[in-house]
Write an enzyme that holds these catalytic residues in place. Structure first.
Site, PDB file in Angstrom:
ATOM      1  N   SER A  44       2.592  -9.534   0.713  1.00 49.23           N
ATOM      2  CA  SER A  44       2.527 -10.235  -0.588  1.00 49.23           C
ATOM      3  C   SER A  44       1.610  -9.574  -1.609  1.00 49.23           C
ATOM      4  O   SER A  44       1.642  -9.948  -2.779  1.00 49.23           O
ATOM      5  CB  SER A  44       2.063 -11.673  -0.387  1.00 49.23           C
ATOM      6  OG  SER A  44       3.115 -12.440   0.135  1.00 49.23           O
ATOM      7  N   VAL A  46       0.513 -11.253   4.411  1.00 46.30           N
ATOM      8  CA  VAL A  46       0.527 -11.621   5.828  1.00 46.30           C
ATOM      9  C   VAL A  46       0.357 -10.426   6.772  1.00 46.30           C
ATOM     10  O   VAL A  46       0.237 -10.609   7.976  1.00 46.30           O
ATOM     11  CB  VAL A  46       1.789 -12.422   6.251  1.00 46.30           C
ATOM     12  CG1 VAL A  46       1.758 -13.834   5.722  1.00 46.30           C
ATOM     13  CG2 VAL A  46       3.054 -11.689   5.886  1.00 46.30           C
ATOM     14  N   LYS A  67       3.298  -8.383  -4.597  1.00 46.54           N
ATOM     15  CA  LYS A  67       3.685  -9.313  -5.679  1.00 46.54           C
ATOM     16  C   LYS A  67       2.782  -9.169  -6.900  1.00 46.54           C
ATOM     17  O   LYS A  67       3.189  -9.455  -8.024  1.00 46.54           O
ATOM     18  CB  LYS A  67       3.601 -10.759  -5.170  1.00 46.54           C
ATOM     19  CG  LYS A  67       4.544 -11.079  -4.017  1.00 46.54           C
ATOM     20  CD  LYS A  67       4.205 -12.448  -3.448  1.00 46.54           C
ATOM     21  CE  LYS A  67       5.093 -12.847  -2.291  1.00 46.54           C
ATOM     22  NZ  LYS A  67       4.655 -14.118  -1.682  1.00 46.54           N
ATOM     23  N   TYR A  95      -2.751 -18.869  -2.246  1.00 47.69           N
ATOM     24  CA  TYR A  95      -1.845 -19.946  -1.809  1.00 47.69           C
ATOM     25  C   TYR A  95      -2.555 -21.288  -1.631  1.00 47.69           C
ATOM     26  O   TYR A  95      -3.392 -21.659  -2.429  1.00 47.69           O
ATOM     27  CB  TYR A  95      -1.112 -19.541  -0.525  1.00 47.69           C
ATOM     28  CG  TYR A  95      -0.419 -18.225  -0.666  1.00 47.69           C
ATOM     29  CD1 TYR A  95       0.606 -18.074  -1.611  1.00 47.69           C
ATOM     30  CD2 TYR A  95      -0.768 -17.136   0.094  1.00 47.69           C
ATOM     31  CE1 TYR A  95       1.243 -16.858  -1.761  1.00 47.69           C
ATOM     32  CE2 TYR A  95      -0.127 -15.916  -0.049  1.00 47.69           C
ATOM     33  CZ  TYR A  95       0.874 -15.795  -0.981  1.00 47.69           C
ATOM     34  OH  TYR A  95       1.500 -14.611  -1.129  1.00 47.69           O
ATOM     35  N   TYR A 154      13.443  -7.530  -1.913  1.00 43.07           N
ATOM     36  CA  TYR A 154      12.115  -8.140  -1.795  1.00 43.07           C
ATOM     37  C   TYR A 154      11.454  -7.776  -0.453  1.00 43.07           C
ATOM     38  O   TYR A 154      10.268  -7.462  -0.405  1.00 43.07           O
ATOM     39  CB  TYR A 154      12.273  -9.652  -1.975  1.00 43.07           C
ATOM     40  CG  TYR A 154      11.092 -10.481  -1.544  1.00 43.07           C
ATOM     41  CD1 TYR A 154      10.030 -10.727  -2.407  1.00 43.07           C
ATOM     42  CD2 TYR A 154      11.049 -11.054  -0.266  1.00 43.07           C
ATOM     43  CE1 TYR A 154       8.944 -11.504  -1.999  1.00 43.07           C
ATOM     44  CE2 TYR A 154       9.982 -11.827   0.145  1.00 43.07           C
ATOM     45  CZ  TYR A 154       8.928 -12.045  -0.717  1.00 43.07           C
ATOM     46  OH  TYR A 154       7.863 -12.808  -0.315  1.00 43.07           O
TER      47      TYR A 154
HETATM   48  O1  DON Z   1       8.131 -13.260   2.250  1.00 42.53           O
HETATM   49  C1  DON Z   1       7.352 -13.265   3.174  1.00 42.53           C
HETATM   50  O2  DON Z   1       7.229 -14.240   3.895  1.00 42.53           O
HETATM   51  C2  DON Z   1       6.512 -12.014   3.414  1.00 42.53           C
HETATM   52  N1  DON Z   1       7.277 -10.830   3.152  1.00 42.53           N
HETATM   53  C3  DON Z   1       5.304 -12.008   2.540  1.00 42.53           C
HETATM   54  C4  DON Z   1       4.472 -13.251   2.651  1.00 42.53           C
HETATM   55  C5  DON Z   1       3.028 -13.010   2.480  1.00 42.53           C
HETATM   56  O3  DON Z   1       2.527 -11.927   2.610  1.00 42.53           O
HETATM   57  C6  DON Z   1       2.186 -14.217   2.246  1.00 42.53           C
HETATM   58  N2  DON Z   1       0.782 -13.844   2.223  1.00 42.53           N
HETATM   59  N3  DON Z   1      -0.205 -14.185   2.680  1.00 42.53           N
END
Ligand code: DON
Length: 320
Positions: A79, A274, A82, A256, A204
């Site tokens: 993320s 993540v 993003k 978040y 994505y």
């Molecule tokens: O879309 C997802 O679930 C992952 N590619 C990215 C989510 C993420 O990194 C949330 N961060 N803490």
């Protein structure tokens, strides 16, 4: 008080050795938290990462830099990408994104779709998955390969060797991306995205699978601490307006559902992923990037958060 804080800041701003001492100290005192979190389990390929890894890197706007632990090891930025897709969209298309995405904290998990349905397909902010998908859709509408755009942009900002997309991580996520596909379909139902939902999620997942090290991430985010100016290259690479707005969104939505407790403990704009990375912006001082794969319940790096908390405490670099 303000003067005392400035004195403390100035001690570190130009002093790489002093920063290196702080990084070694905070890394050693955080190591005992290993085992208290869990690596992201829902992306199969991320489960193979060595969970005892810890890296931290800092770079200041005055040119001082330091790193400790596994700061040169590449990891999946997830993320954190993003943040850079949002900067690209704001720089290229101005306010267009705000007709389909909000600017408020979500209070729910980053991959929730219940809130999206009840709010008629308008994601709360550009950092939860739903919002990030609307951002990538805007890029996808005009460009064949938005993930490659973000990868190359990060390469330029980090002044790095070529940055890679780990295609194994991307396809491993895509194969199990049921939540993100559901989110993309809800966005399509409410006409918040223009492209094909499945192709959007594919792009994505590739954007999230970009691999970088703490050292590279700290350098790539540095213009956010310096009103858009990149001290390493001696030129403006983002507009001041965009950096101010992005920092505000990071402070209110970058972490978040635990954005409030993160602000309470650390108190700086930051974005997590993540993969276990977090990049933090210390306005008018510099950036810190941390990595440790074990996550807390909100999906943020547990040791990474502790490292940032200690760093800000010792150096006096919090913004609040
Ligand atoms: O879309 C997802 O679930 C992952 N590619 C990215 C989510 C993420 O990194 C949330 N961060 N803490």
């Amino acid at each position: 008080m303000a003067n005392l804080r400035n004195l403390k800041l100035n001690r570190y701003l130009e002093n790489g050795d002093a920063l290196a001492r702080v990084l070694r100290e905070i890394l050693e005192s955080s190591r005992s938290l290993t085992g208290k979190g869990k690596p992201a389990g829902y992306i199969p390929e991320l489960k193979n990462v060595d969970r005892s890894r810890i890296g931290v890197a800092v770079e200041t706007i005055a040119g001082a830099r330091a790193s400790a632990g596994d700061a040169d090891t590449s990891f999946s930025i997830q993320s954190i990408s993003k943040l850079f897709s949002l900067i690209q969209v704001l720089e290229r298309y101005g306010d267009e994104i705000w007709s389909r995405c909000g600017k408020e904290p979500s209070g729910s998990s980053f991959n929730s779709f219940a809130q999206l349905e009840s709010e008629r397909g308008i994601p709360r902010n550009p950092f939860i998955n739903a919002g990030a998908l609307t951002v990538t859709d805007l890029l996808h509408r005009r460009l064949a390969d938005p993930a490659a755009l973000i990868r190359d942009y990060l390469g330029v900002l980090a002044g790095a060797r070529e940055i890679a997309i780990d295609e194994k991580v991307a396809s491993s996520e895509f194969r199990t991306a049921h939540r993100n596909l559901a989110i993309a379909h809800i966005l399509k139902v409410y006409k918040r995205i223009s492209g094909d939902p499945v192709e959007l999620v594919r792009a994505y997942c590739r954007q999230c699978a970009i691999e970088m090290s703490c050292v590279e991430l700290a350098r790539a985010a540095l213009p956010l601490a310096c009103a858009g100016y990149h001290p390493v290259f001696g030129e403006a690479v983002m507009t001041e307006k965009v950096t101010r707005r992005v920092n505000a969104l990071l402070l209110t939505s970058g972490m978040y559902a635990s954005v409030g407790s993160f602000a309470y403990r650390v108190g700086v704009p930051a974005k997590s992923g993540v993969g276990g990375g977090i990049v933090a912006v210390l306005p008018n001082f510099g950036t810190v990037a941390v990595w440790s794969p074990e996550l807390d319940r909100s999906g943020n790096s547990l040791i990474g958060t502790r490292l940032l908390e200690l760093f800000v405490q010792i150096t006096g670099t919090g913004v609040l």
